[in-house]
Design an enzyme around this catalytic site. Structure first.
Site, PDB file in Angstrom:
ATOM      1  N   SER A 138       0.865  -1.209   0.004  1.00  0.00           N
ATOM      2  CA  SER A 138       0.009  -0.127   0.037  1.00  0.00           C
ATOM      3  C   SER A 138       0.758   1.195  -0.029  1.00  0.00           C
ATOM      4  O   SER A 138       0.323   2.330  -0.365  1.00  0.00           O
ATOM      5  CB  SER A 138      -0.928   0.207   1.107  1.00  0.00           C
ATOM      6  N   HIS A 166      -5.417  -3.435  -2.562  1.00  0.00           N
ATOM      7  CA  HIS A 166      -5.018  -2.358  -3.864  1.00  0.00           C
ATOM      8  C   HIS A 166      -4.850  -2.878  -4.979  1.00  0.00           C
ATOM      9  O   HIS A 166      -4.141  -2.445  -6.089  1.00  0.00           O
ATOM     10  CB  HIS A 166      -3.594  -1.678  -3.118  1.00  0.00           C
ATOM     11  N   LYS A 200     -11.572   1.236  -1.650  1.00  0.00           N
ATOM     12  CA  LYS A 200     -10.492   1.750  -2.455  1.00  0.00           C
ATOM     13  C   LYS A 200     -11.009   1.897  -4.013  1.00  0.00           C
ATOM     14  O   LYS A 200     -12.107   2.548  -4.179  1.00  0.00           O
ATOM     15  CB  LYS A 200      -9.394   1.082  -2.482  1.00  0.00           C
TER      16      LYS A 200
HETATM   17  C1  LIG Z   1      -3.354  -3.670   2.263  1.00  0.00           C
HETATM   18  C2  LIG Z   1      -4.534  -3.065   3.070  1.00  0.00           C
HETATM   19  N1  LIG Z   1      -5.383  -3.918   3.540  1.00  0.00           N
HETATM   20  C3  LIG Z   1      -6.364  -3.678   4.227  1.00  0.00           C
HETATM   21  C4  LIG Z   1      -6.797  -2.373   4.513  1.00  0.00           C
HETATM   22  C5  LIG Z   1      -7.948  -1.870   5.374  1.00  0.00           C
HETATM   23  O1  LIG Z   1      -9.183  -1.565   4.621  1.00  0.00           O
HETATM   24  P1  LIG Z   1     -10.443  -0.816   5.063  1.00  0.00           P
HETATM   25  O2  LIG Z   1     -10.116   0.555   4.796  1.00  0.00           O
HETATM   26  O3  LIG Z   1     -11.464  -1.487   4.421  1.00  0.00           O
HETATM   27  O4  LIG Z   1     -10.308  -1.123   6.694  1.00  0.00           O
HETATM   28  C6  LIG Z   1      -6.181  -1.349   3.521  1.00  0.00           C
HETATM   29  C7  LIG Z   1      -6.461   0.204   3.928  1.00  0.00           C
HETATM   30  O5  LIG Z   1      -5.868   1.014   4.298  1.00  0.00           O
HETATM   31  C8  LIG Z   1      -4.756  -1.690   3.243  1.00  0.00           C
HETATM   32  O6  LIG Z   1      -4.007  -0.898   2.601  1.00  0.00           O
END
Ligand SMILES: Cc1ncc(COP(=O)(O)O)c(C=O)c1O
Length: 353
Positions: A138, A166, A200
């Site tokens: 990310s 992502h 996202k």
């Molecule tokens: C790689 C990754 N996994 C999980 C999440 C968590 O997602 P959510 O915003 O739905 O809690 C994010 C969000 O920042 C992320 O970048």
């Protein structure tokens, strides 16, 4: 705005907004309960069927956030006597899940297959093993080497889980994520579990996991962050469903995203920035020093661009995270490159220190 995760630019699509409004009118503002009790609507089930079929997995279940998905899935699947092998740059939700599980946790150096193999080799052969990686990292924008991970998993009897937060709507010919990017499809391909988010590309809020019927059935009955938390609200489910249908039926958004990303990657590289090997719409600019990172982000903001400064522990080094959308126009991107051109000397001088 070059700091959002709205990769397909769908958060203001009129169809997404209309679906959210209509679900709000029909089902109300909240389910006021968990999926396990009174929080399951036909809307949730429709989204789960659509997701499973789009991602080519037998079954899916949705959670209220992607963060909760990783907590719930890892903590329920890996137990005492098992070992979780976790990339050091994995998302915070995976690292927190590792703290919740009763399994042993082995963190391997970012993207380092030799380190992963060393750790697999050192593990007790009889231990249950789960390798967990982000499909797209990310903050750094790199892609996990799934073929190598699957090969090691097969050799050492491990299962594989990928967080595609992502990657869905970004990677793969039709935006199906990391598995499609590498020509893999379904649990038989070696990726047992794919998790992700609606926050996202899918322009909403909530998360999901896809896997075999058995694994999803198990998660539904064991994941505490699913069972003890209210389900996704109706407007959020409806907007995610509509965004997913748009992704499935209108590949042109992916085409625009890729065109924009290629232009920005080339432009930023030509300006001499260190974009840290990014291969995706997340294009970091390495700064190094933490204080300089905040100063650089502030200068960029003063020029009219929103970016995210990122410092350890969110990444191993100070960087400015830029990210691009299908809905950016040529004008937006040219403006962005002009700003970065103006600031290039400052940033590159700091990175050299
Ligand atoms: C790689 C990754 N996994 C999980 C999440 C968590 O997602 P959510 O915003 O739905 O809690 C994010 C969000 O920042 C992320 O970048």
């Amino acid at each position: 705005m070059i700091g959002s995760n709205n990769y397909l630019g769908l958060t203001h699509d009129p169809r997404v907004l209309a679906a959210a409004k209509s679900a709000l009118d029909r089902f109300g503002s909240s389910c006021t309960g968990s999926r396990f009790l009174n929080g399951t609507l036909s809307l949730h089930e429709e989204l789960e069927e659509l997701l499973a079929s789009f991602l080519r997995y037998p079954a899916a279940v949705t959670f209220s956030t992607g963060f909760q998905v990783n907590l719930g899935v890892i903590a329920s699947i890996a137990g005492k006597g098992d070992i979780v092998f976790c990339d050091k740059e994995n998302h915070a939700s995976i690292l927190d899940a590792c703290r919740l599980t009763y399994a042993d946790v082995k963190r391997f150096r970012h993207g380092d297959m030799e380190d992963l193999e060393r750790k697999l080799k050192a593990a007790k052969p009889e231990a249950g093993k789960l390798i967990v990686v982000d499909g797209v990292f990310s903050m750094l924008g790199g892609i996990s080497n799934m073929p190598a991970i699957i090969k090691l998993a097969r050799e050492y009897g491990a299962r594989v889980m990928v967080d595609d937060a992502h990657s869905v709507g970004v990677l793969g010919e039709r935006g199906r994520g990391t598995t499609e990017h590498f020509g893999l499809s379904g649990p038989d391909s070696g990726v047992d579990i794919v998790t992700g988010t609606f926050s996202k590309s899918l322009a909403s809020l909530g998360g999901f996991v896809v896997a075999s019927e058995e694994v999803i059935h198990f998660i539904k009955h064991m994941a505490r962050s699913l069972m003890f938390s209210a389900s996704i609200s109706p407007p959020n489910v409806a907007s995610a469903t509509t965004a997913l249908k748009i992704l499935e039926s209108e590949p042109e958004h992916l085409v625009s995203l890729r065109r924009n990303v290629a232009k920005m990657k080339k432009g930023l590289d030509e300006l001499g920035f260190d974009t840290m090997g990014s291969q995706t719409p997340i294009i970091p600019i390495r700064v190094g020093d933490e204080f300089e990172t905040f100063k650089f982000a502030k200068r960029i903001f003063e020029e009219g661009l929103f970016v995210n400064p990122v410092v350890p522990p969110a990444a191993h080094v100070g960087l400015v995270r830029t990210s691009y959308m299908a809905s950016h126009t040529e004008e937006d991107l040219d403006f962005t490159l002009r700003v970065f051109g103006k600031l290039a000397a400052h940033a590159n001088a700091s990175a050299d220190q």
